[in-house]
Scaffold this active site. Structure first.
Site, mmCIF file in Angstrom:
data_model
loop_
_atom_site.group_PDB
_atom_site.id
_atom_site.type_symbol
_atom_site.label_atom_id
_atom_site.label_comp_id
_atom_site.label_asym_id
_atom_site.label_seq_id
_atom_site.Cartn_x
_atom_site.Cartn_y
_atom_site.Cartn_z
ATOM 1 N N HIS A 273 0.825 -1.215 0.000
ATOM 2 C CA HIS A 273 0.000 0.000 0.000
ATOM 3 C C HIS A 273 0.863 1.271 0.000
ATOM 4 O O HIS A 273 0.345 2.361 -0.231
ATOM 5 C CB HIS A 273 -0.882 -0.014 1.254
ATOM 6 C CG HIS A 273 -2.300 0.440 1.039
ATOM 7 N ND1 HIS A 273 -2.937 0.446 -0.193
ATOM 8 C CD2 HIS A 273 -3.231 0.895 1.919
ATOM 9 C CE1 HIS A 273 -4.181 0.890 -0.046
ATOM 10 N NE2 HIS A 273 -4.387 1.176 1.218
ATOM 11 N N ASN B 206 -6.744 6.689 4.302
ATOM 12 C CA ASN B 206 -8.155 6.995 4.071
ATOM 13 C C ASN B 206 -8.522 8.441 4.356
ATOM 14 O O ASN B 206 -9.674 8.842 4.175
ATOM 15 C CB ASN B 206 -9.057 6.047 4.881
ATOM 16 C CG ASN B 206 -8.825 6.156 6.372
ATOM 17 O OD1 ASN B 206 -7.883 6.791 6.819
ATOM 18 N ND2 ASN B 206 -9.694 5.526 7.154
ATOM 19 N N ASP C 222 -0.971 2.205 -5.364
ATOM 20 C CA ASP C 222 -1.018 0.776 -5.645
ATOM 21 C C ASP C 222 -2.358 0.435 -6.298
ATOM 22 O O ASP C 222 -3.375 1.066 -6.030
ATOM 23 C CB ASP C 222 -0.846 -0.022 -4.356
ATOM 24 C CG ASP C 222 -1.883 0.339 -3.291
ATOM 25 O OD1 ASP C 222 -1.995 1.542 -2.955
ATOM 26 O OD2 ASP C 222 -2.591 -0.559 -2.798
ATOM 27 N N ASN D 154 -8.949 3.626 -0.903
ATOM 28 C CA ASN D 154 -9.383 4.644 0.060
ATOM 29 C C ASN D 154 -8.662 5.975 -0.091
ATOM 30 O O ASN D 154 -9.235 7.032 0.197
ATOM 31 C CB ASN D 154 -9.221 4.118 1.493
ATOM 32 C CG ASN D 154 -10.273 3.079 1.830
ATOM 33 O OD1 ASN D 154 -11.372 3.093 1.299
ATOM 34 N ND2 ASN D 154 -9.921 2.159 2.712
#
Length: 200
Positions: free
Chosen positions: A28, A81, A106, A127
């Site tokens: 991520h 997020n 990603d 997110n």
């Protein structure tokens, strides 16, 4: 959108990831990895950006002359997020049009190491993109770095928050370098030319 639009405006290049050493090697966080390499290339070091919850490096990329671009590299420090708030604060501060924002992130639906460059579109469940789109709309550029789908029945959240495998790490530096090249091409040459080179 052509890069000649508001050519004098800076570009805001955002690597998406999560802050903290425990996340540094995660899939991520590949956006952070690419942003770090770009910072090395412009000879800068990330530092806190005033009141914005982000780290930034200011610099220039491209050859001398009309193709030389002023860029602000950014890593939101808000967790993935909540990326939209810090990015929008930087966009306002540096007076960056939405079309000059580039998100490096990603992408599950692309094989590992494959790149896709695009302008606008949905968030595909990501997110960081979801937060950015909520903050200032979807008409920004994306450099999508493929990480592939999780094996078996592994939950997506577990997969993206795991480090790259030992096999993947053998090629990771090459792929991160190529993604940084793609960002530079996008900003200097425009989306269509960069897509023709890097959308393999």
């Amino acid at each position: 959108m052509d890069v000649t639009t508001d050519a004098a405006a800076p570009w805001l290049i955002v690597g998406l990831g999560n802050p903290g050493p425990e996340y540094a090697g995660n899939r991520h966080n590949v956006g952070f990895m690419v942003a770090d390499l770009l910072a090395d290339r412009v000879g800068g070091r990330f530092k806190r950006a005033g009141r914005a919850q982000a780290q930034v490096v200011e610099g220039r990329i491209g050859p001398p002359g009309p193709l030389n671009r002023r860029v602000v590299l950014a890593k939101p420090m808000s967790f993935m997020n909540l990326s939209g708030g810090p990015v929008n604060a930087l966009r306002d501060f540096y007076k960056v049009p939405v079309a000059h924002v580039v998100a490096i992130h990603d992408e599950l639906d692309i094989d590992y190491g494959v790149l896709r460059l695009k302008l606008g579109g949905g968030d595909n469940g990501h997110n960081g993109l979801k937060s950015m789109t909520k903050a200032f709309g979807s008409d920004y550029h994306r450099v999508r770095f493929g990480i592939g789908r999780p094996p078996g029945r592994m939950p997506v959240a577990d997969f993206v928050l795991k480090d790259f495998s030992s096999g993947e790490r053998k090629e990771l530096d090459y792929f991160v370098d190529r993604a940084a090249d793609a960002v530079e091409a996008l900003v200097i040459e425009g989306l269509e030319r960069a897509q023709s080179t890097y959308n393999s």
